[in-house]
Design an enzyme around this catalytic site. Structure first.
Site, mmCIF file in Angstrom:
data_model
loop_
_atom_site.group_PDB
_atom_site.id
_atom_site.type_symbol
_atom_site.label_atom_id
_atom_site.label_comp_id
_atom_site.label_asym_id
_atom_site.label_seq_id
_atom_site.Cartn_x
_atom_site.Cartn_y
_atom_site.Cartn_z
ATOM 1 N N MET A 144 -25.974 59.965 36.105
ATOM 2 C CA MET A 144 -25.252 59.765 34.854
ATOM 3 C C MET A 144 -24.759 61.091 34.278
ATOM 4 O O MET A 144 -23.642 61.175 33.757
ATOM 5 C CB MET A 144 -26.160 59.056 33.845
ATOM 6 C CG MET A 144 -25.456 58.642 32.577
ATOM 7 S SD MET A 144 -24.004 57.639 32.913
ATOM 8 C CE MET A 144 -24.654 56.002 32.620
ATOM 9 N N LYS B 43 -64.285 61.554 16.152
ATOM 10 C CA LYS B 43 -65.398 61.261 17.053
ATOM 11 C C LYS B 43 -66.629 60.789 16.282
ATOM 12 O O LYS B 43 -67.328 59.876 16.718
ATOM 13 C CB LYS B 43 -65.721 62.512 17.877
ATOM 14 C CG LYS B 43 -66.412 62.170 19.176
ATOM 15 C CD LYS B 43 -66.468 63.339 20.122
ATOM 16 C CE LYS B 43 -67.286 62.961 21.347
ATOM 17 N NZ LYS B 43 -67.399 64.085 22.290
ATOM 18 N N GLU C 221 -50.855 59.692 30.288
ATOM 19 C CA GLU C 221 -50.822 58.888 29.063
ATOM 20 C C GLU C 221 -49.425 58.329 28.776
ATOM 21 O O GLU C 221 -49.276 57.280 28.160
ATOM 22 C CB GLU C 221 -51.324 59.686 27.864
ATOM 23 C CG GLU C 221 -52.826 60.001 27.903
ATOM 24 C CD GLU C 221 -53.168 61.234 28.726
ATOM 25 O OE1 GLU C 221 -52.263 61.797 29.398
ATOM 26 O OE2 GLU C 221 -54.344 61.644 28.711
ATOM 27 N N PHE D 238 -61.116 72.684 19.419
ATOM 28 C CA PHE D 238 -60.712 72.354 20.785
ATOM 29 C C PHE D 238 -60.081 70.960 20.833
ATOM 30 O O PHE D 238 -60.672 69.993 20.380
ATOM 31 C CB PHE D 238 -61.929 72.408 21.720
ATOM 32 C CG PHE D 238 -61.597 72.025 23.137
ATOM 33 C CD1 PHE D 238 -60.735 72.802 23.904
ATOM 34 C CD2 PHE D 238 -62.114 70.867 23.703
ATOM 35 C CE1 PHE D 238 -60.407 72.447 25.202
ATOM 36 C CE2 PHE D 238 -61.787 70.492 25.000
ATOM 37 C CZ PHE D 238 -60.926 71.289 25.754
ATOM 38 N N GLN D 239 -58.879 70.898 21.341
ATOM 39 C CA GLN D 239 -58.116 69.651 21.463
ATOM 40 C C GLN D 239 -57.852 68.942 20.142
ATOM 41 O O GLN D 239 -57.661 67.735 20.103
ATOM 42 C CB GLN D 239 -58.768 68.702 22.475
ATOM 43 C CG GLN D 239 -58.770 69.302 23.876
ATOM 44 C CD GLN D 239 -59.053 68.302 24.979
ATOM 45 O OE1 GLN D 239 -59.712 67.300 24.761
ATOM 46 N NE2 GLN D 239 -58.545 68.587 26.173
HETATM 47 C C1 TPP Z 1 -36.656 62.163 29.774
HETATM 48 C C2 TPP Z 1 -35.198 62.310 29.887
HETATM 49 N N1 TPP Z 1 -34.656 63.492 30.242
HETATM 50 C C3 TPP Z 1 -33.314 63.623 30.364
HETATM 51 C C4 TPP Z 1 -32.482 62.576 30.128
HETATM 52 C C5 TPP Z 1 -30.972 62.727 30.243
HETATM 53 N N2 TPP Z 1 -30.453 61.873 31.312
HETATM 54 C C6 TPP Z 1 -29.911 60.652 31.083
HETATM 55 S S1 TPP Z 1 -29.438 59.887 32.458
HETATM 56 C C7 TPP Z 1 -29.927 61.171 33.431
HETATM 57 C C8 TPP Z 1 -29.766 61.129 34.904
HETATM 58 C C9 TPP Z 1 -30.586 60.088 35.536
HETATM 59 O O1 TPP Z 1 -30.583 60.303 36.913
HETATM 60 P P1 TPP Z 1 -31.273 59.302 37.923
HETATM 61 O O2 TPP Z 1 -32.632 58.966 37.425
HETATM 62 O O3 TPP Z 1 -31.202 59.854 39.282
HETATM 63 O O4 TPP Z 1 -30.394 58.002 37.777
HETATM 64 P P2 TPP Z 1 -28.835 57.784 38.112
HETATM 65 O O5 TPP Z 1 -28.056 58.139 36.877
HETATM 66 O O6 TPP Z 1 -28.491 58.655 39.263
HETATM 67 O O7 TPP Z 1 -28.732 56.338 38.423
HETATM 68 C C10 TPP Z 1 -30.452 62.185 32.640
HETATM 69 C C11 TPP Z 1 -30.937 63.477 33.174
HETATM 70 C C12 TPP Z 1 -33.096 61.357 29.731
HETATM 71 N N3 TPP Z 1 -32.379 60.281 29.430
HETATM 72 N N4 TPP Z 1 -34.438 61.248 29.647
#
Ligand code: TPP
Lengths: 179, 577
Positions: free
Chosen positions: B492, B179, B67, B129-130
């Site tokens: 990042m 529902k 979803e 349920f749900q």
């Molecule tokens: C759902 C979610 N979980 C955690 C984060 C924190 N976060 C921001 S950037 C990042 C790393 C992203 O890594 P990648 O997808 O490999 O991209 P890169 O930075 O290496 O280009 C994380 C863990 C986020 N933004 N969203």
């Protein structure tokens, strides 16, 4: 900017779920609501929330902006204490024994502008409506006689200035109004 | 009379018909011109799915594999088309899986209507349920939400939902339908909603404020524009350009404003914010008039508010009164739809060129170019850099592609280096920064804009959050191009660990699976490269393909994105290394 009491008045449609939407705005900013009441307003089918918070003016302005943004909110205002006429209602349940012995009840009630709601051999229930300091004064007076229960309502308030809600509603009305 | 074709603009069903609540839902969607919706079935929404089956010639349903994918796909569709995206899910876990996408749409002002099933109304509040309190859960992240418990409410509530989602500052709306309300019958007639008494989507324009704004701009020596997504949402791109050209004011953009003005416009001076360009960030603290247009001074844009543009007269063109003075005090707030206010502004503006001032931007650009851009784009040694991939895509697509980026270093690189000729071409998760956004959003973007090339730029981390949507791409035959920039790191976060946590790479290194093997298993065309010499050919082959295509590029492992304004720092303290 200093924190002080602000009363936020919110005129809304009478719809389910709005209370939690409004409460969420305060929660999100970690602001504790001191008192909240909701009731029918002077306008047919329009609710009015009265919310009291201790915040800075800058905070209350932003909160009012966010509240007004909610779809079912017609208008929100904020006021400082001096711009309002406040009332609260308090109920005091006092043990009859000590109270009756000590007091000339009639004159006591007269002096404090309170009212006896119920009297029984065991307890009295006294009601007092007024500003916070007045209900607190009576609390102090009754405490020595054995306060069995005490409860105070949320603050209700009306502004000293006019709040032109009916006119505003008129302006908002559009041809295909869906509430 | 009932007009049944999907995509029709003004449909109203005035004759009343006896239909079930579930059928009414579909009829409402058709009347609103919905052509496609994204979703996932389940017990509490089955009556509606049964109608989706019956109406499948008129309205397309895309079965995503989660979803969250449905919500992001609906967002992608909405962002490129400007129409309302529709996502649909069952009660309980189906509904909660939509939450991330709804939150993302909320903070990025994306028009979306989400429909969730709910247990029968006699079971509400019994932990059936749900059962989940979806209205309660979604309250802080929706523009409006409502629980329907009676079939007769459906037409009015859905009409209201669409009106709210797309009007004023757009946003997501959630309608939860029990529902029994789906099964019960009603006398159906449909009227589009055109107004709600307590909701004023557009604030009144104050001409005096527009005049004051024009005067301030006319008298400015060093004015600067920062525009955001409001320009795109208001359809004011052309007006923005006219304003810029007439006044000669250099214009910078926020991440969501990107593509409202073509990248190569001579007065386009780049991106503001944490990883934005050197000149517009630095000069924010030098300009005498700062003209914010359809942007909301996000903290990723302003850095430390105590030192942000303190010297400038701030003019704020904004549709949402609650945004004015929320973060930055505006001396001249101009409320209204930018399409209206910019048009008025244009008349009061005097032609100007601000050449000297513009040269300041150019000087600072050359510093950024020497220190950063040159190295990013034309490294000769070592592994491929992310920016080179974007540069190649620009060249091959001629700046005509829609770029959908995920979240991380590659997102910042994509926004910094992608070139755009047309508006609504940059789709990314700005406010929430949702990893996993890009792959499903690209599906929606491609379905909303079939004639254009859609390229998703995704990190190896984010790809693994929603990669099951490769199945949706295959089943629906959506020819999106997917580029995974693989650095074997949550890049990042790793960058922050390098800069602020003494290289303690806690849980950011990733041992990855064979990505192309996975994409192959989903029957996609694939390619994987790691050498610079392969890049051009690979991008050309990918963009030449008529089908969905998956390209994995091994990029430098420990690259850092610069410039950077560290959290809490002033825009003046922007770091080049
Ligand atoms: C759902 C979610 N979980 C955690 C984060 C924190 N976060 C921001 S950037 C990042 C790393 C992203 O890594 P990648 O997808 O490999 O991209 P890169 O930075 O290496 O280009 C994380 C863990 C986020 N933004 N969203």
């Amino acid at each position: 900017m200093e924190k002080q009491n602000y009363t936020v008045s919110v005129y809304t449609e009478n719809n389910l779920g709005l209370l939690s939407r409004i409460a969420a705005i305060f929660l999100k900013r970690h602001i504790n609501i001191e008192s909240i009441t909701a009731s029918q307003s002077e306008v047919h089918e329009v609710m009015r929330f009265i919310i009291i918070v201790e915040v800075t003016e800058e905070q209350v302005k932003k909160i009012v902006g966010q509240i007004e943004k909610q779809i079912e909110v017609i208008k929100a205002f904020y006021h400082k204490d001096e711009e309002l006429i406040f009332q609260e209602t308090a109920l005091y349940k006092v043990r009859s024994s000590g109270f009756v012995e000590d007091f000339d009840i009639q004159s006591f009630i007269k002096k404090t502008n309170a009212r006896i709601v119920t009297a029984s051999p065991q307890f009295f229930v006294i009601e007092k409506t007024g500003e916070r300091h007045e209900t607190e004064d009576l609390y102090e007076k009754l405490k020595p006689y054995g306060l069995m229960q005490f409860v105070r309502s949320g603050t209700i308030a009306v502004s000293k200035n006019e709040m032109p809600i009916s006119e505003l509603l008129e302006k908002f009305n559009t041809s295909n109004t869906i509430q | 009379m009932e007009v049944k074709t999907a995509g029709f603009k003004e449909v109203s069903v005035e004759e009343t018909l006896k239909v079930s609540g579930a059928e009414a839902v579909i009829k409402c969607l058709l009347a609103e011109g919905v052509e496609v919706m994204y979703g996932y079935p389940g017990g509490a929404i089955m009556p509606v799915y049964d109608e989706i089956y019956k109406y499948k010639d008129q309205i397309e349903h895309v079965l995503t594999r989660h979803e969250q994918g449905a919500a992001h796909a609906a967002q992608g569709y909405a962002r490129v088309t400007g129409k309302v995206g529709v996502a649909i899910a069952t009660s309980g876990p189906g509904a909660t899986n939509l939450i991330t996408g709804i939150a993302d749409a909320h903070i990025d002002s994306t028009p979306m209507v989400c429909i969730t099933g709910q247990v029968g109304s006699h079971l509400l509040g019994s932990d059936a349920f749900q059962e989940i309190d979806m209205v309660g859960l979604s309250t802080p992240i929706t523009k409006w939400n409502y629980q329907v418990t009676k079939a007769s409410e459906i037409p009015q509530v859905l009409a209201k939902a669409f009106y709210i989602a797309r009007s004023g500052r757009p946003g997501p709306v959630l309608i939860d339908i029990t529902k029994d309300a789906q099964f019960d019958s009603l006398d159906f007639s449909y009227k589009k909603c055109t107004g709600i008494r307590s909701y004023k989507p557009l604030p009144e324009v104050n001409l005096l404020q527009v005049e004051r704004a024009a005067q301030a701009i006319n008298n400015a020596k060093k004015p600067m524009i920062v525009f955001g997504q409001g320009v795109i949402l208001g359809g004011a791109e052309q007006l923005l350009k006219e304003v810029i050209e007439k006044s000669g004011v250099p214009a910078a953009w926020t991440i969501l404003g990107l593509s409202a003005l073509e990248t190569d416009h001579p007065l386009n001076v780049g991106m503001v914010g944490m990883h934005g360009n050197y000149a517009p960030n630095l000069l924010t603290n030098e300009c005498d008039v700062l003209i914010a247009i359809g942007m909301r001074f996000d903290d990723r844009v302003t850095g430390d508010l105590n030192t942000y543009a303190k010297q400038a007269t701030v003019i704020h063109f904004e549709i949402d009164p609650a945004e004015v003075n929320k973060n930055v005090q505006a001396q001249i707030p101009v409320l209204g739809d930018v399409k209206q206010t910019l048009k008025l502004l244009l008349e009061f503006l005097q032609p100007n060129s601000h050449e000297q001032w513009h040269n300041r931007f150019k000087e600072l650009y050359s510093i950024e170019y020497e220190k950063i851009i040159k190295n990013d784009l034309s490294a000769k040694h070592g592994k491929i850099k992310m920016a080179e991939v974007l540069d190649e895509i620009n060249t091959v697509s001629g700046g005509n592609a829609i770029i959908v980026s995920d979240v991380g270093q590659h997102q910042m690189v994509a926004c910094r280096y992608a070139k755009f000729n047309a508006t609504r071409s940059n789709v990314t998760s700005g406010g929430l920064g949702t990893m996993g956004f890009a792959l499903p959003a690209a599906i929606g973007a491609k379905m909303g804009s079939t004639a254009r090339e859609v390229v998703a730029i995704i990190g190896d981390g984010g790809f693994q959050m929603t990669l099951q949507e490769l199945a949706t791409i295959y089943q629906m035959n959506v020819p999106v191009k997917i580029v995974v920039l693989n650095n074997n790191f949550l890049g990042m976060v790793r960058q922050w660990q390098q800069m602020f946590f003494e290289k303690r790479y806690a849980s950011t290194e990733m041992v990855n699976p064979d990505f192309t093997g996975i994409a192959k298993a989903y029957h996609l065309q694939t390619n994987k490269i790691s050498e610079r010499s392969q890049l051009k050919g690979a991008v050309e082959e990918m963009l030449a393909s008529k089908e969905a295509y998956f390209l994995e590029v091994s990029v430098e492992k420990e690259e850092c994105v610069f410039p950077m304004i560290t959290t809490g720092a002033s825009v003046s303290d922007i770091r080049l290394e």
